[in-house]
Design a protein around this motif. Structure first.
Motif, PDB file in Angstrom:
ATOM      1  N   LEU A 292      16.100  -5.778   3.555  1.00 34.71           N
ATOM      2  CA  LEU A 292      15.271  -5.808   2.362  1.00 34.71           C
ATOM      3  C   LEU A 292      13.818  -6.020   2.759  1.00 34.71           C
ATOM      4  CD1 LEU A 292      17.469  -8.244   0.239  1.00 34.71           C
ATOM      5  CD2 LEU A 292      17.154  -5.806  -0.236  1.00 34.71           C
ATOM      6  N   PHE A 293      12.904  -5.519   1.954  1.00 31.93           N
ATOM      7  CA  PHE A 293      11.495  -5.878   2.119  1.00 31.93           C
ATOM      8  C   PHE A 293      10.794  -5.813   0.769  1.00 31.93           C
ATOM      9  CE2 PHE A 293       9.357  -1.740   1.743  1.00 31.93           C
ATOM     10  CZ  PHE A 293      10.392  -0.846   1.989  1.00 31.93           C
ATOM     11  N   GLY A 294       9.660  -6.494   0.699  1.00 31.42           N
ATOM     12  CA  GLY A 294       8.883  -6.482  -0.535  1.00 31.42           C
ATOM     13  C   GLY A 294       9.421  -7.394  -1.617  1.00 31.42           C
ATOM     14  N   PHE A 295      10.315  -8.313  -1.251  1.00 30.96           N
ATOM     15  CA  PHE A 295      10.903  -9.177  -2.275  1.00 30.96           C
ATOM     16  C   PHE A 295      10.021 -10.401  -2.501  1.00 30.96           C
ATOM     17  CE2 PHE A 295      12.928  -9.267   1.803  1.00 30.96           C
ATOM     18  CZ  PHE A 295      13.142 -10.601   2.155  1.00 30.96           C
ATOM     19  N   ALA A 296       8.833 -10.134  -3.007  1.00 30.33           N
ATOM     20  CA  ALA A 296       7.825 -11.176  -3.193  1.00 30.33           C
ATOM     21  C   ALA A 296       8.320 -12.298  -4.099  1.00 30.33           C
ATOM     22  CB  ALA A 296       6.544 -10.567  -3.763  1.00 30.33           C
ATOM     23  N   ALA A 297       9.192 -11.956  -5.044  1.00 27.49           N
ATOM     24  CA  ALA A 297       9.673 -12.975  -5.975  1.00 27.49           C
ATOM     25  C   ALA A 297      10.391 -14.102  -5.243  1.00 27.49           C
ATOM     26  CB  ALA A 297      10.603 -12.342  -7.005  1.00 27.49           C
ATOM     27  N   ALA A 298      10.932 -13.798  -4.079  1.00 27.38           N
ATOM     28  CA  ALA A 298      11.635 -14.822  -3.311  1.00 27.38           C
ATOM     29  C   ALA A 298      10.699 -15.926  -2.850  1.00 27.38           C
ATOM     30  CB  ALA A 298      12.341 -14.194  -2.105  1.00 27.38           C
ATOM     31  N   PHE A 299       9.417 -15.611  -2.709  1.00 27.13           N
ATOM     32  CA  PHE A 299       8.439 -16.632  -2.343  1.00 27.13           C
ATOM     33  C   PHE A 299       7.726 -17.176  -3.578  1.00 27.13           C
ATOM     34  CE2 PHE A 299       8.052 -12.974   0.588  1.00 27.13           C
ATOM     35  CZ  PHE A 299       8.741 -13.499   1.673  1.00 27.13           C
ATOM     36  N   GLY A 300       8.192 -16.790  -4.757  1.00 27.83           N
ATOM     37  CA  GLY A 300       7.500 -17.204  -5.958  1.00 27.83           C
ATOM     38  C   GLY A 300       6.157 -16.534  -6.118  1.00 27.83           C
ATOM     39  N   ARG A 301       6.009 -15.341  -5.558  1.00 21.83           N
ATOM     40  CA  ARG A 301       4.732 -14.617  -5.652  1.00 21.83           C
ATOM     41  C   ARG A 301       4.850 -13.482  -6.656  1.00 21.83           C
ATOM     42  NH1 ARG A 301       1.026 -14.275  -0.805  1.00 21.83           N
ATOM     43  NH2 ARG A 301       0.298 -12.560  -2.086  1.00 21.83           N
ATOM     44  N   SER A 302       3.757 -13.146  -7.286  1.00 20.94           N
ATOM     45  CA  SER A 302       3.765 -11.993  -8.171  1.00 20.94           C
ATOM     46  C   SER A 302       3.060 -10.803  -7.528  1.00 20.94           C
ATOM     47  CB  SER A 302       3.076 -12.335  -9.493  1.00 20.94           C
ATOM     48  OG  SER A 302       1.725 -12.649  -9.257  1.00 20.94           O
ATOM     49  N   THR A 303       2.448 -11.026  -6.360  1.00 24.78           N
ATOM     50  CA  THR A 303       1.812  -9.921  -5.635  1.00 24.78           C
ATOM     51  C   THR A 303       2.395  -9.837  -4.229  1.00 24.78           C
ATOM     52  OG1 THR A 303       0.044 -11.358  -4.840  1.00 24.78           O
ATOM     53  CG2 THR A 303      -0.360 -10.157  -6.899  1.00 24.78           C
ATOM     54  N   TYR A 304       2.301  -8.661  -3.631  1.00 23.63           N
ATOM     55  CA  TYR A 304       2.826  -8.487  -2.277  1.00 23.63           C
ATOM     56  C   TYR A 304       1.941  -9.218  -1.264  1.00 23.63           C
ATOM     57  CZ  TYR A 304       5.760  -4.764  -4.192  1.00 23.63           C
ATOM     58  OH  TYR A 304       6.675  -4.052  -4.911  1.00 23.63           O
ATOM     59  N   PRO A 305       2.559  -9.895  -0.322  1.00 26.88           N
ATOM     60  CA  PRO A 305       1.790 -10.668   0.654  1.00 26.88           C
ATOM     61  C   PRO A 305       1.233  -9.835   1.803  1.00 26.88           C
ATOM     62  CG  PRO A 305       4.125 -11.013   1.018  1.00 26.88           C
ATOM     63  CD  PRO A 305       3.998 -10.117  -0.199  1.00 26.88           C
ATOM     64  N   ALA A 306       1.675  -8.604   1.929  1.00 26.86           N
ATOM     65  CA  ALA A 306       1.175  -7.757   3.009  1.00 26.86           C
ATOM     66  C   ALA A 306       1.305  -6.300   2.578  1.00 26.86           C
ATOM     67  CB  ALA A 306       1.963  -7.986   4.305  1.00 26.86           C
ATOM     68  N   THR A 307       0.555  -5.451   3.244  1.00 25.55           N
ATOM     69  CA  THR A 307       0.716  -4.018   3.053  1.00 25.55           C
ATOM     70  C   THR A 307       1.919  -3.545   3.850  1.00 25.55           C
ATOM     71  OG1 THR A 307      -1.654  -3.696   2.751  1.00 25.55           O
ATOM     72  CG2 THR A 307      -0.376  -1.761   3.463  1.00 25.55           C
ATOM     73  N   VAL A 308       2.677  -2.623   3.293  1.00 27.77           N
ATOM     74  CA  VAL A 308       3.795  -2.045   4.034  1.00 27.77           C
ATOM     75  C   VAL A 308       3.599  -0.536   4.150  1.00 27.77           C
ATOM     76  CG1 VAL A 308       6.256  -1.485   3.949  1.00 27.77           C
ATOM     77  CG2 VAL A 308       5.508  -3.832   3.569  1.00 27.77           C
ATOM     78  N   GLU A 309       3.689  -0.065   5.392  1.00 26.54           N
ATOM     79  CA  GLU A 309       3.599   1.367   5.673  1.00 26.54           C
ATOM     80  C   GLU A 309       4.871   1.824   6.368  1.00 26.54           C
ATOM     81  OE1 GLU A 309      -1.146   1.556   6.925  1.00 26.54           O
ATOM     82  OE2 GLU A 309       0.432   1.848   8.403  1.00 26.54           O
ATOM     83  N   THR A 310       5.168   3.095   6.267  1.00 28.97           N
ATOM     84  CA  THR A 310       6.298   3.625   7.019  1.00 28.97           C
ATOM     85  C   THR A 310       5.852   3.942   8.443  1.00 28.97           C
ATOM     86  OG1 THR A 310       5.740   5.860   6.290  1.00 28.97           O
ATOM     87  CG2 THR A 310       7.374   4.660   4.990  1.00 28.97           C
ATOM     88  N   ALA A 311       6.661   3.518   9.399  1.00 30.70           N
ATOM     89  CA  ALA A 311       6.400   3.869  10.799  1.00 30.70           C
ATOM     90  C   ALA A 311       7.099   5.182  11.126  1.00 30.70           C
ATOM     91  CB  ALA A 311       6.892   2.755  11.730  1.00 30.70           C
ATOM     92  N   ALA A 312       8.121   5.473  10.367  1.00 32.37           N
ATOM     93  CA  ALA A 312       8.829   6.743  10.482  1.00 32.37           C
ATOM     94  C   ALA A 312       9.262   7.127   9.076  1.00 32.37           C
ATOM     95  CB  ALA A 312      10.047   6.602  11.400  1.00 32.37           C
ATOM     96  N   GLU A 313       9.673   8.345   8.916  1.00 29.96           N
ATOM     97  CA  GLU A 313      10.194   8.768   7.623  1.00 29.96           C
ATOM     98  C   GLU A 313      11.245   7.761   7.156  1.00 29.96           C
ATOM     99  OE1 GLU A 313      13.033  12.221   7.097  1.00 29.96           O
ATOM    100  OE2 GLU A 313      11.111  13.146   6.663  1.00 29.96           O
ATOM    101  N   ALA A 314      11.153   7.378   5.888  1.00 32.85           N
ATOM    102  CA  ALA A 314      12.005   6.289   5.424  1.00 32.85           C
ATOM    103  C   ALA A 314      12.712   6.655   4.126  1.00 32.85           C
ATOM    104  CB  ALA A 314      11.178   5.022   5.208  1.00 32.85           C
ATOM    105  N   VAL A 315      13.933   6.169   4.012  1.00 28.89           N
ATOM    106  CA  VAL A 315      14.701   6.316   2.776  1.00 28.89           C
ATOM    107  C   VAL A 315      14.957   4.920   2.230  1.00 28.89           C
ATOM    108  CG1 VAL A 315      16.814   7.176   1.719  1.00 28.89           C
ATOM    109  CG2 VAL A 315      15.799   8.387   3.674  1.00 28.89           C
TER     110      VAL A 315
END
Length: 232
Positions: free
Chosen positions: A81-104
């Motif tokens: 999993l990634f981007g589950f900001a709610a788990a930290f009690g956040r309403s915004t993403y804590p970091a930028t996420v980019e694909t390093a390779a084609e992603a599904v």
DNA sequence: CCATTAAAAGCCA
DNA sequence: TGGCTTTTAATGG
């Protein structure tokens, strides 16, 4: 939309304790999205409206300094999993996420996160285990950045990459996504030139083998020795 | 030991 | 061809 197969999730840690009908529920709430290589999935500070499961590919979490410098915090291999900001009690993403390779990916609205945590056994514990692991990794990396020499940092980084995203091949363990000298320098706080020189040197010694965007570790043992500052 | 700068060559769309 | 990736050398902290 086409029905997703339950086997997509049944072997992954956050879902492994769930029965078929529960996985069915979860899949029916999910949407799929495919990303090309080197595109942004979401930006640091943006409203965290979705959380994702990486089915295939690799993504990296990074920070961009005001000067435009990139600092890669970590890589996420398929199955996590990634981007589950709610788990930290956040309403915004804590970091930028980019694909390093084609992603599904599969994604769900963040509003479902509390329900997932409350309703599905094992989901919460496994998710928080992932958070713990990443926190640990980031902490050790902070320490490494300050106390280790450049050669040791790059060696450790390569070892982490083959451990998390390595694929065994005839010649050694290959990093399973495209990676440049520039990427490695962003991960180790050095320059692409130094990374280039290090890789060239290691290649002469037969420790690694590299083509453009493609690195194979032939002798993990010797790389481990280098990561401890031991000569090889 | 390592960063910076500059230059050149190779690869790929 | 033009842009990106990589290598190599020179210089300086």
């Amino acid at each position: 939309m086409k029905k997703l197969d339950e086997s997509l999730l049944s072997d992954l840690p956050p879902f492994s304790q769930l029965d078929g009908s529960q996985i069915r529920e979860i899949l029916d709430l999910a949407k799929t999205k495919r990303f090309e290589e080197n595109v942004t999935v979401f930006e640091e500070g943006a409203e965290a409206e979705r959380f994702y499961l990486l089915l295939d590919g690799t993504v990296r979490a990074l920070h961009v300094t005001p000067e435009g410098e990139h600092v890669t915090a970590l890589h996420v291999p398929a199955g996590q999993l990634f981007g589950f900001a709610a788990a930290f009690g956040r309403s915004t993403y804590p970091a930028t996420v980019e694909t390093a390779a084609e992603a599904v990916t599969l994604w769900w609205p963040m509003s479902l996160w509390p329900q997932f945590v409350a309703r599905y056994p094992g989901f919460a514990t496994e998710s928080y285990r992932t958070i713990g692991q990443r926190l640990n990794e980031m902490q050790t990396r902070v320490v490494e950045l300050s106390v280790l020499h450049v050669e040791q940092r790059v060696a450790r980084t390569l070892l982490r990459l083959i451990q998390q995203s390595g694929r065994q091949e005839d010649g050694g363990i290959v990093i399973d996504f495209p990676i440049t000298r520039r990427d490695l320098s962003d991960m180790t706080g050095t320059t692409l030139h130094t990374v280039s020189r290090l890789l060239s040197g290691w290649e002469k010694k037969g420790v690694v083998q590299s083509e453009r965007k493609h690195i194979t570790v032939c002798k993990p043992e010797r790389l481990h020795a280098l990561s401890e500052g031991r000569p090889v």
